[in-house]
Design a protein around this motif. Structure first.
Motif, PDB file in Angstrom:
ATOM      1  N   PRO A 396       0.854  -1.183   0.000  1.00  0.00           N
ATOM      2  CA  PRO A 396       0.000   0.000   0.000  1.00  0.00           C
ATOM      3  C   PRO A 396       0.895   1.240   0.000  1.00  0.00           C
ATOM      4  O   PRO A 396       1.999   1.235   0.541  1.00  0.00           O
ATOM      5  N   GLY A 398       1.711   4.986   1.075  1.00  0.00           N
ATOM      6  CA  GLY A 398       1.401   6.009   2.074  1.00  0.00           C
ATOM      7  C   GLY A 398       0.935   7.276   1.405  1.00  0.00           C
ATOM      8  O   GLY A 398       1.468   7.686   0.390  1.00  0.00           O
ATOM      9  N   TYR A 406       2.465   8.091   7.431  1.00  0.00           N
ATOM     10  CA  TYR A 406       2.631   8.247   5.994  1.00  0.00           C
ATOM     11  C   TYR A 406       4.084   8.601   5.683  1.00  0.00           C
ATOM     12  O   TYR A 406       4.692   9.435   6.333  1.00  0.00           O
ATOM     13  N   LEU A 407       4.641   7.957   4.709  1.00  0.00           N
ATOM     14  CA  LEU A 407       6.023   8.267   4.367  1.00  0.00           C
ATOM     15  C   LEU A 407       6.305   8.050   2.892  1.00  0.00           C
ATOM     16  O   LEU A 407       6.872   7.025   2.496  1.00  0.00           O
ATOM     17  N   PRO A 408       5.898   8.977   2.042  1.00  0.00           N
ATOM     18  CA  PRO A 408       6.155   8.797   0.625  1.00  0.00           C
ATOM     19  C   PRO A 408       7.634   9.016   0.326  1.00  0.00           C
ATOM     20  O   PRO A 408       8.304   9.773   1.019  1.00  0.00           O
TER      21      PRO A 408
END
Lengths: 411, 411, 411
Positions: A396, A398, A406-408
């Motif tokens: 999945p 983020g 969240y950590l793109p």
């Protein structure tokens, strides 16, 4: 809302007096706009102007509703009950300020169940040691509000699930539409409940209604409604146009502006009425106003905004931020706890206000995300396209909103 | 707490008898310390010693409070009610064991609402088929506890928001201070409520108070209070010094020690009193002790610790771990559910204990994080400084605490 | 459940009539299986067949239970009350469909507290303006259900904690076992409560029981029970075998199939009975059936499945997905809110159904994760082995399940 039907009877002429002084803000704001004043002035002026205009809209609606009888009148009330909030939100929606729209929806629910209810219980409780109200009616309303709020928040929670990836934006919009349809269907059911099958539950006695003399003719009321609505629209346009700049100048993020400031402006009429009736020890009415207004936001205003957004190139979804989700859940649960025991005192009111203050602090300190939602999405989508090659399709992605942790990133 | 005012009347001399045997642990622990015994012995000894000392502090406070009248006496009670917990926490705070401090705060709330309340309902329920208590009083207290707990947890939840990054530590401390100020303000309001405006709600009848003969003079009570407080401080210093080593030797993580063991030791006095009064079918008092003590931790002890931490080089925040947040939310919600129906039976008590057991199991199995909080923060900050260059400024940085799905990494 | 004891008395012969027509699905499904029909046909046939078979099992159990007296009979009822669900879940368990097992557990709780309760309140509310039931009994049951559900969900929540890494799978299984032992212990306590110490609470009057004539002999009832159980087992085997293929063909994910379709099939008997008694205004019974069945799933069926899984090479844990956790929490909290006020109306029923519809929509739109659970775990473990070298040992590892914001990646 039939709650509104009882409101008109409680409006103190003296209150109308000083609140209506704020109508002076209407021409002042127009002058400021023409003079090219700074956004802070426009924001403050339009905000002040909306408060008495929303009150006038409510009053005119009441007057008309009363003459049109409980059926059509109730419908009119239910539709125009939160018209000021709806108009402000529509302007923000078509300017693309989806964050502000959703923040003002969440803030409106919060403002009603914590601020309006808290101020009413505190004000009433300072005058009376303990105040009682019908726990059955309050309980039913509060349970419905919890159900409605949970329904409203499901798309935001769905978005945060680990299984949901950036490719699933289509699914999320379908879910938002499905949820909106279910909410508006329950809203219609709620109207049937309160106007047809169980109308006696909401109008236990109409004694209050008789106290009041109708001071407006039908024609006057219609004219007031039309003019006030137009002016609210004009002020909302100015307010929304000034939100972004005002937030920069004031050093507040736009979520805070939406959740706290815009919501307070939109609900000022309910606020003063609820406090006034609480001071008269009519707690059923005070609790009913706060609960009913919040319920209307969740079941009617929110879905209407989702549907309206399909007139834009890109629709709006119901993805609230995590703090909004949390605040609404806490707010409606606590409001229900306070409401269900059928008794209130000043400390309960103060505690509701304390929770509101703590939540407002959290919204105030919330760092503004600099990237716009669209930019984020693009970044995430690019990311999502790379993802399967790097980590397999089970990863999945983020993203923002209530995705915790969240950590793109990109290689 | 005025609950305490009624406690003294319920202390059975026979109970005092065997509990006071534990006072032998005081000299024993001092001897062990001088003899250089292992941390397990020091931990066990000081823990056992604190139990009767906390009881003596409570009793002496009661005695003095009764003579000083409801105003000043109530204030004294409210301030010293959880003095043992406060002293232990202060020692841990100034040794830099912030995790243990926060764990013992969370554990104290949990211990009161699940363990103390559960044991009372179970013990009372085994003797009486159904036990009734005033649902209004219990409901008001339980609702306040929910409000207080949610307020207390907001900084932890704020920390977990995706918008909050490592650069926002300053904001988090400002939020912790703001929340602490609001909590302590509501605590003062609660004192006014229970000691001034609604004191009759908490002292329905003082019949119990008359049963008891005052067996200590003012001078004795003051001396007992001073000596017991000094000994609690000494034992707390030994206890806290031994926590870390004991946790290694016992193979338990320090969160578990704080949440379960330290909290049980600090609340032992409330525990035995609540069970005793439940056996006498005085459920209002039993429920009041559990709720009142938990409320005092959330509204008074926690903010005082935050303020005290500003005497250190680096202040403490209110960021509880995710399991602590969850456990406290579950605990106070369930306690309210049990309390609000105004009736209890042994199965409800057993179920509260079962939930406590399940949560304790979860804390027990929780893996210890080896890196200290400070090291983590430094690593995250380094990370945060790199982040904007690598991924753009919209990337929140994963960190520990209740950030779910946290995943720090570096290129 | 003693609720069941009262059920038999309420079965309308006419209902038995048309529901039993579905028994024709039993031979039809066997013929389809032999003829090698597609999975959709097998899925639909076996699902339809289980509905009347589960009803027959319930009826036969009732008959036997009544003759065996409240002690042994109650135990028989409690054990076989959800036997159909248990059999289906056992087949899924030993085929390795752990996701379907857990989805059907969550769906069974949800189905009972939202769908069965909602349909009962709606159906009853359309006939009677307001329906009343014993708020004490409903409240106790609902509080227990909340406690049981929260206990059941703790392992899933534990798994999502940032401190818990892939290396901690052993700890997670120990926690699942510990929680299962506590749940089954409280189940036994609940049996003692309802069959021994507080049996009068659940059987306020046995007037209903006398209305019914026993139409089966002991021998017939035993034979019906044995044959129906065997046929349920056969149909369950076919149903479970067809789930995966059916989900592909229908374009539904297996979680949706488990949560919605399998749960509806397994609870069809409770469903029709609860609606029927609600139409007779026997709301205590209707609420009791929904609550009791959900409670039995959480306290008995779920732990039995965990224990049974130790007969497999790899045991099953209690890690529900995040949406399942959320849905169960929302479901049981809302059911308690509706139950506790002791009154119901059609709108409350409709709102429960609306929440069920919204949750079902969310499950429907949930993207299927293509990687199997085992593959994910391997990927994560590889990741976890690298992690300490890259980022230090304090880095929790993102994984699936309720870990929000999970983002595995490798350099």
């Amino acid at each position: 809302m039939t709650d509104r039907a009882a409101l008109a009877s409680c409006i103190d002429p003296r209150r109308g007096g000083w609140i209506r002084l704020l109508l002076l803000a209407v021409p002042a704001t127009i002058v400021l706009r023409i003079a090219g004043a700074g956004p802070i002035w426009l924001f403050a002026g339009s905000a002040l102007a909306i408060i008495p205009l929303a009150g006038l809209m409510g009053e005119a609606t009441e007057q008309l509703a009363e003459r049109l009888g409980p059926g059509i009148g109730g419908l009119l009330n239910a539709t125009f009950g939160n018209a000021a909030e709806l108009i402000i939100a529509l302007f923000a929606l078509f300017k693309g300020y989806d964050e502000v729209v959703k923040a003002s929806l969440a803030g409106s629910i919060l403002g009603n169940v914590l601020l309006v209810l808290g101020a009413s219980l505190l004000a009433g409780g300072l005058k009376y040691s303990t105040q009682a109200f019908n726990r059955t009616a309050a309980g039913v309303g509060a349970t419905m509000l919890v159900l409605a709020s949970f329904g409203l928040l499901i798309p935001a929670i769905f978005h945060a699930l680990p299984e949901v990836t950036a490719q699933d934006i289509g699914l999320e919009h379908e879910l938002s539409i499905g949820v909106s349809l279910i909410l508006i269907f329950t809203y219609v059911a709620h109207l049937v409940f309160s106007l047809v099958t169980h109308k006696n539950l909401f109008n236990p006695d109409n004694a209050d209604a008789h106290e009041e003399e109708d001071h407006w003719s039908n024609k006057t009321a219609t004219a007031v409604l039309i003019v006030a609505t137009l002016l609210v629209a004009l002020m909302s346009e100015i307010l929304v146009g000034a939100v972004e700049h005002a937030s920069h100048v004031l050093g507040m993020n736009s979520i805070f502006i939406g959740v706290v400031l815009v919501a307070i402006v939109g609900n000022a009429a309910e606020h003063s009425t609820a406090v006034l009736v609480a001071l008269k020890n009519e707690m059923d009415l005070a609790v009913g106003i706060a609960m009913g207004s919040a319920l209307q936001i969740a079941l009617f205003v929110a879905p209407v905004l989702v549907f309206a957004s399909y007139l834009r190139p890109e629709p709006m979804d119901l993805r609230f931020t995590s703090l909004e989700v949390l605040a609404v859940v806490v707010g409606v649960l606590i409001a229900r706890m306070v409401a269900e025991d059928g008794e209130s005192n000043w400390l309960e009111g103060l505690m509701l206000l304390a929770v509101y203050a703590i939540l407002a602090l959290a919204f105030f300190f919330l760092p503004e995300r600099t990237a716009s939602r669209t930019e984020q999405r693009s970044a995430t989508e690019a990311h999502a396209r790379l993802e399967p090659f790097l980590f397999g399709s089970h990863a999945p992605v983020g993203r923002s909103s209530i995705r915790l942790g969240y950590l793109p990133r990109e290689g």
